[in-house]
Design an enzyme around this catalytic site. Structure first.
Site, PDB file in Angstrom:
ATOM      1  N   SER A  39       3.792  -2.364  10.455  1.00  0.00           N
ATOM      2  CA  SER A  39       5.251  -2.456  10.587  1.00  0.00           C
ATOM      3  C   SER A  39       5.812  -3.803  10.131  1.00  0.00           C
ATOM      4  O   SER A  39       6.756  -4.331  10.736  1.00  0.00           O
ATOM      5  CB  SER A  39       5.686  -2.131  12.026  1.00  0.00           C
ATOM      6  OG  SER A  39       5.287  -0.819  12.374  1.00  0.00           O
ATOM      7  N   GLU A  43      -5.325  -4.808  11.622  1.00  0.00           N
ATOM      8  CA  GLU A  43      -4.271  -3.805  11.671  1.00  0.00           C
ATOM      9  C   GLU A  43      -4.311  -3.050  12.999  1.00  0.00           C
ATOM     10  O   GLU A  43      -5.011  -2.026  13.110  1.00  0.00           O
ATOM     11  CB  GLU A  43      -4.472  -2.809  10.530  1.00  0.00           C
ATOM     12  CG  GLU A  43      -4.322  -3.437   9.164  1.00  0.00           C
ATOM     13  CD  GLU A  43      -3.621  -2.487   8.225  1.00  0.00           C
ATOM     14  OE1 GLU A  43      -2.506  -2.791   7.810  1.00  0.00           O
ATOM     15  OE2 GLU A  43      -4.180  -1.419   7.959  1.00  0.00           O
ATOM     16  N   ASN A  78       0.853  -1.195   0.000  1.00  0.00           N
ATOM     17  CA  ASN A  78       0.000   0.000   0.000  1.00  0.00           C
ATOM     18  C   ASN A  78       0.889   1.245   0.000  1.00  0.00           C
ATOM     19  O   ASN A  78       1.539   1.540   1.000  1.00  0.00           O
ATOM     20  CB  ASN A  78      -0.898  -0.042   1.256  1.00  0.00           C
ATOM     21  CG  ASN A  78      -1.734   1.216   1.421  1.00  0.00           C
ATOM     22  OD1 ASN A  78      -1.823   2.044   0.525  1.00  0.00           O
ATOM     23  ND2 ASN A  78      -2.351   1.362   2.592  1.00  0.00           N
ATOM     24  N   TRP A  79       0.881   1.956  -1.108  1.00  0.00           N
ATOM     25  CA  TRP A  79       1.753   3.139  -1.221  1.00  0.00           C
ATOM     26  C   TRP A  79       1.145   4.369  -0.571  1.00  0.00           C
ATOM     27  O   TRP A  79       1.780   5.440  -0.545  1.00  0.00           O
ATOM     28  CB  TRP A  79       2.050   3.437  -2.695  1.00  0.00           C
ATOM     29  CG  TRP A  79       3.055   2.509  -3.308  1.00  0.00           C
ATOM     30  CD1 TRP A  79       3.762   1.508  -2.679  1.00  0.00           C
ATOM     31  CD2 TRP A  79       3.482   2.490  -4.678  1.00  0.00           C
ATOM     32  NE1 TRP A  79       4.592   0.885  -3.578  1.00  0.00           N
ATOM     33  CE2 TRP A  79       4.443   1.458  -4.805  1.00  0.00           C
ATOM     34  CE3 TRP A  79       3.150   3.234  -5.811  1.00  0.00           C
ATOM     35  CZ2 TRP A  79       5.065   1.169  -6.023  1.00  0.00           C
ATOM     36  CZ3 TRP A  79       3.774   2.949  -7.014  1.00  0.00           C
ATOM     37  CH2 TRP A  79       4.725   1.927  -7.114  1.00  0.00           C
ATOM     38  N   HIS A  97      -9.519   1.354   5.817  1.00  0.00           N
ATOM     39  CA  HIS A  97      -8.210   1.504   6.474  1.00  0.00           C
ATOM     40  C   HIS A  97      -8.364   2.506   7.628  1.00  0.00           C
ATOM     41  O   HIS A  97      -9.158   3.454   7.539  1.00  0.00           O
ATOM     42  CB  HIS A  97      -7.188   2.005   5.456  1.00  0.00           C
ATOM     43  CG  HIS A  97      -5.782   1.962   5.972  1.00  0.00           C
ATOM     44  ND1 HIS A  97      -5.291   2.916   6.821  1.00  0.00           N
ATOM     45  CD2 HIS A  97      -4.791   1.064   5.786  1.00  0.00           C
ATOM     46  CE1 HIS A  97      -4.027   2.612   7.134  1.00  0.00           C
ATOM     47  NE2 HIS A  97      -3.704   1.494   6.517  1.00  0.00           N
TER      48      HIS A  97
HETATM   49  P1  PGA Z   1       3.052   0.200   7.789  1.00  0.00           P
HETATM   50  O1  PGA Z   1       1.523   0.499   7.455  1.00  0.00           O
HETATM   51  O2  PGA Z   1       3.484  -1.004   6.992  1.00  0.00           O
HETATM   52  O3  PGA Z   1       3.766   1.448   7.391  1.00  0.00           O
HETATM   53  O4  PGA Z   1       3.104  -0.041   9.265  1.00  0.00           O
HETATM   54  C1  PGA Z   1       0.615  -0.552   7.345  1.00  0.00           C
HETATM   55  C2  PGA Z   1      -0.704  -0.041   6.892  1.00  0.00           C
HETATM   56  O5  PGA Z   1      -1.022   1.138   7.081  1.00  0.00           O
HETATM   57  O6  PGA Z   1      -1.491  -0.824   6.323  1.00  0.00           O
END
Ligand code: PGA
Length: 228
Positions: free
Chosen positions: A187, A150, A10-11, A91
């Site tokens: 992360s 998440e 996900n950019w 999200h």
């Molecule tokens: P991150 O974000 O990999 O930078 O922790 C994950 C996300 O927002 O789905």
């Protein structure tokens, strides 16, 4: 049903066309055993229309409405038209900055499913249960969606959540949604992706996906991991 692990890059609101082009020329091919997916901003769908082998295209959001007079919104059928196969929905950043509600997420899923795009519904505690119950009561079943767990504190913080705790949460979600893949996000890096793939149906990756060499390491590690 055993499905291939899903890795979504996900950019968010990152990258110009030339940066995306550069990433695409350097990214490694995916593999038949994995589903590798890139979710660029909508301005880059054109640049991302020619993807390396075994990569697919996702959207980061969709309109809750069909085609029509909805200024600024991209309808599900327009996403399908540019080759989108998955769409991230709900999200935590959409919920936090754009005030998206559980009910908006249901409408977005309905729009996506009406054109055959698979939603990846993001959830966290405390609203995961409410969100999933609302989807179920709208007639959306487990075979139609994937879910991404998440934890807020793990997103963009370089502090991934404890895999043992997440495993329990993922198993709980999976018990009610047996045909959905339940992804972990927050992360994820090349260093820890193997650990998360052991307990989940895939990963949602943002920060570590922006740099192409870090994404390549992550995909390589995923391929070498013992995949559930
Ligand atoms: P991150 O974000 O990999 O930078 O922790 C994950 C996300 O927002 O789905």
């Amino acid at each position: 049903m055993l499905k291939k692990p899903l890795i979504i890059a996900n950019w968010k609101s990152h990258k110009t066309r030339s940066e995306a082009q550069d990433w695409l020329t350097k990214v490694i091919e995916g593999d038949e055993g994995l589903e590798c997916v890139i979710a660029p901003p909508a301005t880059l769908y054109g640049v991302c229309s020619k993807l390396p082998k075994h990569w697919q295209l996702a959207a980061q959001d969709v309109s809750p409405f069909p085609l029509g007079a909805y200024t600024g919104a991209l309808a599900a059928s327009q996403l399908l038209d540019v080759g989108i196969s998955y769409c991230i929905v709900g999200h935590s950043e959409r919920r936090r900055y754009f005030h998206e509600t559980n009910q908006d997420v249901v409408h977005k899923c309905e729009q996506l499913l009406s054109v055959g795009i698979r939603p990846v519904v993001c959830v966290d505690q405390p609203y995961a249960q409410t969100q999933l119950e609302l989807l179920a009561s709208a007639g959306i079943d487990s075979a139609s969606i994937d879910i991404a767990l998440e934890p807020l504190s793990a997103i963009g913080s370089q502090q991934p959540a404890d895999p043992t705790t997440e495993q329990v949460e993922i198993e709980k979600l999976h018990a009610d949604w047996p045909d959905s893949r339940v992804l972990y996000g927050g992360s994820v890096t090349a260093e820890n992706v193997g650990e998360y793939l052991l307990i989940s149906g895939g990963v949602l990756v943002a920060t570590a996906s922006l740099d192409v060499s870090s994404m390549n390491s992550l995909v390589t590690q995923a391929l070498h991991s013992k995949i559930k």
